[in-house]
Write a protein that holds these residues in place. Structure first.
Motif, PDB file in Angstrom:
ATOM      1  N   ALA A  33       0.861  -1.189   0.000  1.00  0.00           N
ATOM      2  CA  ALA A  33       0.000   0.000   0.000  1.00  0.00           C
ATOM      3  C   ALA A  33       0.892   1.232   0.000  1.00  0.00           C
ATOM      4  CB  ALA A  33      -0.910   0.020   1.232  1.00  0.00           C
ATOM      5  N   ILE A  91       2.943   2.950   6.079  1.00  0.00           N
ATOM      6  CA  ILE A  91       1.599   3.234   5.564  1.00  0.00           C
ATOM      7  C   ILE A  91       0.953   4.403   6.304  1.00  0.00           C
ATOM      8  CG2 ILE A  91      -0.747   2.292   5.341  1.00  0.00           C
ATOM      9  CD1 ILE A  91       0.595  -0.451   4.773  1.00  0.00           C
ATOM     10  N   LYS A 144      -6.931   0.531   3.870  1.00  0.00           N
ATOM     11  CA  LYS A 144      -5.649   0.451   3.140  1.00  0.00           C
ATOM     12  C   LYS A 144      -5.148  -0.983   3.083  1.00  0.00           C
ATOM     13  CE  LYS A 144      -3.454   4.436   2.066  1.00  0.00           C
ATOM     14  NZ  LYS A 144      -2.893   4.767   0.766  1.00  0.00           N
TER      15      LYS A 144
END
Length: 155
Positions: A33, A91, A144
């Motif tokens: 991600a 992330i 995500k």
């Protein structure tokens, strides 16, 4: 020649307490991600100390979870915790680099099923609640992570 030896030694270095793994190219692209912009979510997760507690709590719950505990047996939990902390930090916009394998490579041959992933997510949610992460921030991280399911599930 000495420089090449040093580079090769660095590439083979295994962090303290971890087991060696087959060589791979470390890259943030392996995290599965892209990071959130800004540091709002990073702060909502209480920065590095909060992410460390969340990952440790999730792993501890998962190891003890009768639904999925066997999956974690004989796994390198030191490496798992380190790479998960890096992944979440990356992330969430914490400025970390992810050094783990791709999601597909990291989950290869584990035989994960959808129910296993569901149990892991419940354990992550419990760890985030214990850390006091706001519900909306939890959902943003889960959104995500959700597309990674297709890389982690084998059957």
């Amino acid at each position: 020649m000495a420089l090449l030896i040093l580079i090769a030694a660095a590439a083979l270095a295994v962090p303290l307490g971890e087991e060696p793994v087959h060589p791979y190219v470390a890259s943030n692209a392996n995290a599965g991600a892209t990071p959130f912009a800004g540091d709002t979510l990073w702060r909502a997760f209480h920065t590095r100390a909060g992410v460390d507690r969340i990952v440790d709590g999730m792993v501890d719950r998962s190891v003890a979870d009768p639904r999925i505990g066997d999956i974690f047996r004989n796994q390198d939990l030191v490496r798992l915790r380190r790479t998960l902390k890096e992944q979440f930090c990356y992330i969430l916009g914490g400025g970390c680099d992810y050094t783990g394998r791709t999601m597909k490579a990291a989950h290869k041959d584990l035989g994960l099923q959808t129910a296993d992933l569901g149990a892991l997510i419940e354990n992550l949610q419990a760890a985030m609640r214990a850390e006091g992460v706001p519900f909306t921030a939890q959902n943003r991280l889960l959104a995500k992570l959700a597309p990674m399911k297709r890389e982690a599930i084998e059957r």
